[in-house]
Structure formats: structure tokens, C-alpha cells
Design a protein around this motif. Structure first.
Motif, PDB file in Angstrom:
ATOM      1  N   MET A  78       4.834 -31.326 -84.602  1.00 26.31           N
ATOM      2  CA  MET A  78       5.255 -30.415 -85.666  1.00 26.31           C
ATOM      3  C   MET A  78       6.186 -29.330 -85.124  1.00 26.31           C
ATOM      4  O   MET A  78       7.191 -28.986 -85.747  1.00 26.31           O
ATOM      5  N   THR A  79       5.845 -28.800 -83.958  1.00 24.96           N
ATOM      6  CA  THR A  79       6.682 -27.764 -83.350  1.00 24.96           C
ATOM      7  C   THR A  79       8.067 -28.306 -83.019  1.00 24.96           C
ATOM      8  O   THR A  79       9.091 -27.639 -83.251  1.00 24.96           O
ATOM      9  N   LEU A  80       8.126 -29.521 -82.504  1.00 25.63           N
ATOM     10  CA  LEU A  80       9.419 -30.132 -82.184  1.00 25.63           C
ATOM     11  C   LEU A  80      10.204 -30.454 -83.453  1.00 25.63           C
ATOM     12  O   LEU A  80      11.439 -30.348 -83.467  1.00 25.63           O
ATOM     13  N   ALA A  81       9.509 -30.846 -84.519  1.00 21.36           N
ATOM     14  CA  ALA A  81      10.192 -31.064 -85.798  1.00 21.36           C
ATOM     15  C   ALA A  81      10.793 -29.758 -86.308  1.00 21.36           C
ATOM     16  O   ALA A  81      11.899 -29.749 -86.871  1.00 21.36           O
ATOM     17  N   ALA A  82      10.089 -28.642 -86.111  1.00 19.32           N
ATOM     18  CA  ALA A  82      10.625 -27.341 -86.505  1.00 19.32           C
ATOM     19  C   ALA A  82      11.859 -26.986 -85.672  1.00 19.32           C
ATOM     20  O   ALA A  82      12.837 -26.435 -86.192  1.00 19.32           O
ATOM     21  N   ALA A 171      18.786 -36.747 -73.896  1.00 19.78           N
ATOM     22  CA  ALA A 171      19.395 -35.761 -74.788  1.00 19.78           C
ATOM     23  C   ALA A 171      20.871 -35.567 -74.462  1.00 19.78           C
ATOM     24  O   ALA A 171      21.707 -35.420 -75.366  1.00 19.78           O
ATOM     25  N   ALA A 172      21.209 -35.561 -73.170  1.00 19.58           N
ATOM     26  CA  ALA A 172      22.610 -35.415 -72.778  1.00 19.58           C
ATOM     27  C   ALA A 172      23.436 -36.597 -73.257  1.00 19.58           C
ATOM     28  O   ALA A 172      24.557 -36.430 -73.755  1.00 19.58           O
ATOM     29  N   ALA A 173      22.886 -37.799 -73.122  1.00 16.87           N
ATOM     30  CA  ALA A 173      23.598 -38.984 -73.595  1.00 16.87           C
ATOM     31  C   ALA A 173      23.813 -38.924 -75.104  1.00 16.87           C
ATOM     32  O   ALA A 173      24.897 -39.237 -75.611  1.00 16.87           O
ATOM     33  N   GLY A 174      22.794 -38.493 -75.829  1.00 19.26           N
ATOM     34  CA  GLY A 174      22.941 -38.358 -77.273  1.00 19.26           C
ATOM     35  C   GLY A 174      23.975 -37.315 -77.644  1.00 19.26           C
ATOM     36  O   GLY A 174      24.758 -37.503 -78.586  1.00 19.26           O
ATOM     37  N   GLY A 175      24.019 -36.204 -76.896  1.00 21.70           N
ATOM     38  CA  GLY A 175      25.009 -35.176 -77.161  1.00 21.70           C
ATOM     39  C   GLY A 175      26.423 -35.667 -76.916  1.00 21.70           C
ATOM     40  O   GLY A 175      27.348 -35.358 -77.685  1.00 21.70           O
ATOM     41  N   ALA A 203      23.978 -29.358 -81.628  1.00 25.29           N
ATOM     42  CA  ALA A 203      22.613 -28.829 -81.594  1.00 25.29           C
ATOM     43  C   ALA A 203      21.834 -29.527 -80.474  1.00 25.29           C
ATOM     44  O   ALA A 203      21.066 -30.458 -80.713  1.00 25.29           O
ATOM     45  N   PHE A 204      22.059 -29.067 -79.240  1.00 25.85           N
ATOM     46  CA  PHE A 204      21.453 -29.747 -78.096  1.00 25.85           C
ATOM     47  C   PHE A 204      19.941 -29.563 -78.070  1.00 25.85           C
ATOM     48  O   PHE A 204      19.202 -30.434 -77.595  1.00 25.85           O
ATOM     49  N   GLY A 205      19.466 -28.424 -78.582  1.00 22.53           N
ATOM     50  CA  GLY A 205      18.023 -28.233 -78.662  1.00 22.53           C
ATOM     51  C   GLY A 205      17.354 -29.270 -79.541  1.00 22.53           C
ATOM     52  O   GLY A 205      16.259 -29.752 -79.243  1.00 22.53           O
ATOM     53  N   ALA A 206      18.030 -29.630 -80.653  1.00 22.68           N
ATOM     54  CA  ALA A 206      17.495 -30.668 -81.526  1.00 22.68           C
ATOM     55  C   ALA A 206      17.443 -32.013 -80.818  1.00 22.68           C
ATOM     56  O   ALA A 206      16.490 -32.783 -80.981  1.00 22.68           O
ATOM     57  N   ALA A 207      18.476 -32.296 -80.001  1.00 19.88           N
ATOM     58  CA  ALA A 207      18.472 -33.542 -79.226  1.00 19.88           C
ATOM     59  C   ALA A 207      17.330 -33.552 -78.213  1.00 19.88           C
ATOM     60  O   ALA A 207      16.640 -34.564 -78.041  1.00 19.88           O
ATOM     61  N   LEU A 208      17.114 -32.424 -77.540  1.00 16.87           N
ATOM     62  CA  LEU A 208      15.991 -32.326 -76.608  1.00 16.87           C
ATOM     63  C   LEU A 208      14.660 -32.551 -77.323  1.00 16.87           C
ATOM     64  O   LEU A 208      13.779 -33.256 -76.815  1.00 16.87           O
ATOM     65  N   ALA A 209      14.520 -31.922 -78.502  1.00 11.67           N
ATOM     66  CA  ALA A 209      13.268 -32.048 -79.243  1.00 11.67           C
ATOM     67  C   ALA A 209      13.032 -33.478 -79.710  1.00 11.67           C
ATOM     68  O   ALA A 209      11.907 -33.983 -79.678  1.00 11.67           O
ATOM     69  N   LEU A 210      14.100 -34.145 -80.162  1.00 17.57           N
ATOM     70  CA  LEU A 210      13.963 -35.516 -80.652  1.00 17.57           C
ATOM     71  C   LEU A 210      13.556 -36.466 -79.532  1.00 17.57           C
ATOM     72  O   LEU A 210      12.598 -37.242 -79.667  1.00 17.57           O
ATOM     73  N   VAL A 211      14.273 -36.395 -78.413  1.00 20.57           N
ATOM     74  CA  VAL A 211      13.945 -37.273 -77.284  1.00 20.57           C
ATOM     75  C   VAL A 211      12.598 -36.880 -76.673  1.00 20.57           C
ATOM     76  O   VAL A 211      11.764 -37.739 -76.376  1.00 20.57           O
ATOM     77  N   GLY A 212      12.390 -35.585 -76.506  1.00 22.60           N
ATOM     78  CA  GLY A 212      11.126 -35.124 -75.938  1.00 22.60           C
ATOM     79  C   GLY A 212       9.930 -35.500 -76.794  1.00 22.60           C
ATOM     80  O   GLY A 212       8.867 -35.868 -76.275  1.00 22.60           O
TER      81      GLY A 212
END
Length: 221
Positions: A78-82, A171-175, A203-212
């Protein structure tokens, strides 16, 4: 699973959802001078509740872990979705999310041994911090926000060394892919005489959250 545990789990998920929706609103409203409609907030809250509920009860149905562990896992997702919502919409990672993730990494059933958590946080946060420093020195502009660095450190503490490195790499690859697609789209949509479009912020934080979030689900079951 007892009815009491199910009720307490649902209450905990609902409470966390309310916390993640309402507390960062001050940051969005005052610091960023942005506002979003009430219906967006309602959908956001319902989405967070859905993420937590699905994570918790799916895990219970699969008998992957104890109910207490799955409740913590639901909170992490939930926190990562936020984080994905706030960073994709406002390009900001609330400190509340980073604090909750860091606390989960050192306290509770998902916590790693302290030394491993520290090494994971140092690797992921330090790696992004070094990239941000080099970019700043080379271009004179900020390439990564400090919120992204703190998020990487918190997730690194939760995941550990090797999974944390995979998270940063993914996340870097996605960015890179997102940035390349954005430039290709802009190039197709502009004539030669048109001004060169400004580079899009990622939105690199979103990429980190998605992969993480995916890695957390895979290794913390």
C-alpha cells in the motif's frame, strides 16, 4: 483465520490507507500549491484499500506466510502504491512513505538482520546519491530528487544487497525506456521548424516503487 484477525487486519489496512491519503495532502497543497478533486482522493483511497486487501487475503489463501507477516506485507505494498500515485502525479515522494518503509525494514516480521539492512540501504541509497552528485556536477542541474534517494535507501534496507541492486537496475532500465519513448513521441509530434521540446521529467520514485514492490512480493512471501 479467525474472524477477529480478519477484522483487525481490515481495520489496519483501512487505517493505513487513510493515513497515506490524508497526511501527504499538506505537502501537495501547500508546498507544491497543487490540488486534486475529491473524487480522485476517493478513488485513491479505494485503490490503496484494494491493494492491501488483495495482498493480505491472497497470501492467506495460498498459505505463503503467517497472517502477521502478510499484514505487514500488505502495508508495504500500500505504501509503495501511494508512492507511485504521488510521484507519477506530482513528482514527489512523501517522507511519510519513506519513514514507514524504513520502519518496516528494521522492525517486525519482514525485517532483515540489522547489518544486512544497513548494507542494503547504503548500497541503494549511496548508488543513487552518487549518480545525483555526478549529474549535478556535470550539468549544474538536479537529476534525481532527494526523495528518490531516500526511497531507494528504505527499500534497500527492506530488500538487502542483491535484491536491492536488482531493484535499482530494473527501475533504471524502465526509466531509460520511458525516456526514449517520450523523446520518440515528441520527435514525431513536432515539425522541423518547431521549437525543441523541453525534456520530460521521469517519475523515478514511481519506477523504484513498482519494481521494488514486485521484488518484495517475490522474496517476502
Amino acid at each position: 483465520m479467525s474472524p477477529y484477525l480478519a477484522a483487525s487486519g481490515a481495520a489496519g489496512i483501512a487505517g493505513l490507507g487513510i493515513l497515506l491519503v490524508h497526511l501527504p495532502r499538506r505537502l501537495v497543497r501547500i508546498d507544491l500549491e497543487r490540488e486534486y478533486p475529491a473524487e480522485v482522493e476517493i478513488r485513491f483511497a479505494l485503490g490503496l484499500f484494494a491493494v492491501g486487501t488483495v495482498t493480505f487475503f491472497l497470501g492467506v489463501a495460498l498459505h505463503a506466510a503467517s497472517e502477521e507477516r502478510l499484514l505487514m506485507l500488505a502495508g508495504v505494498e500500500m505504501t509503495l502504491a501511494a508512492v507511485i500515485f504521488y510521484d507519477a502525479r506530482f513528482l514527489v515522494v512523501p517522507d511519510l512513505c519513506n519513514v514507514l518503509l524504513a520502519a518496516t525494514a528494521i522492525i517486525g516480521p519482514l525485517a532483515l538482520p540489522f547489518r544486512e539492512a544497513v548494507f542494503g540501504a547504503a548500497l541503494c541509497g549511496g548508488l543513487l546519491g552518487a549518480v545525483a552528485w555526478v549529474w549535478r556536477r556535470s550539468t549544474g542541474e538536479d537529476g534525481l530528487g532527494f526523495g528518490d534517494i531516500k526511497l531507494a535507501a528504505a527499500l534497500g534496507a527492506l530488500l538487502g544487497l542483491e535484491p536491492g541492486l536488482w531493484m535499482v537496475t530494473g527501475a533504471a532500465a524502465g526509466g531509460v525506456i520511458f525516456g526514449a519513448l517520450g523523446r520518440f513521441t515528441d520527435r514525431k509530434g513536432h515539425t522541423i521548424e518547431a521549437e525543441t521540446p523541453e525534456p520530460k521529467l521521469i517519475a523515478f520514485g514511481a519506477a523504484l516503487a513498482l519494481v521494488g514492490g514486485g521484488i518484495v512480493l517475490w522474496i517476502k512471501r
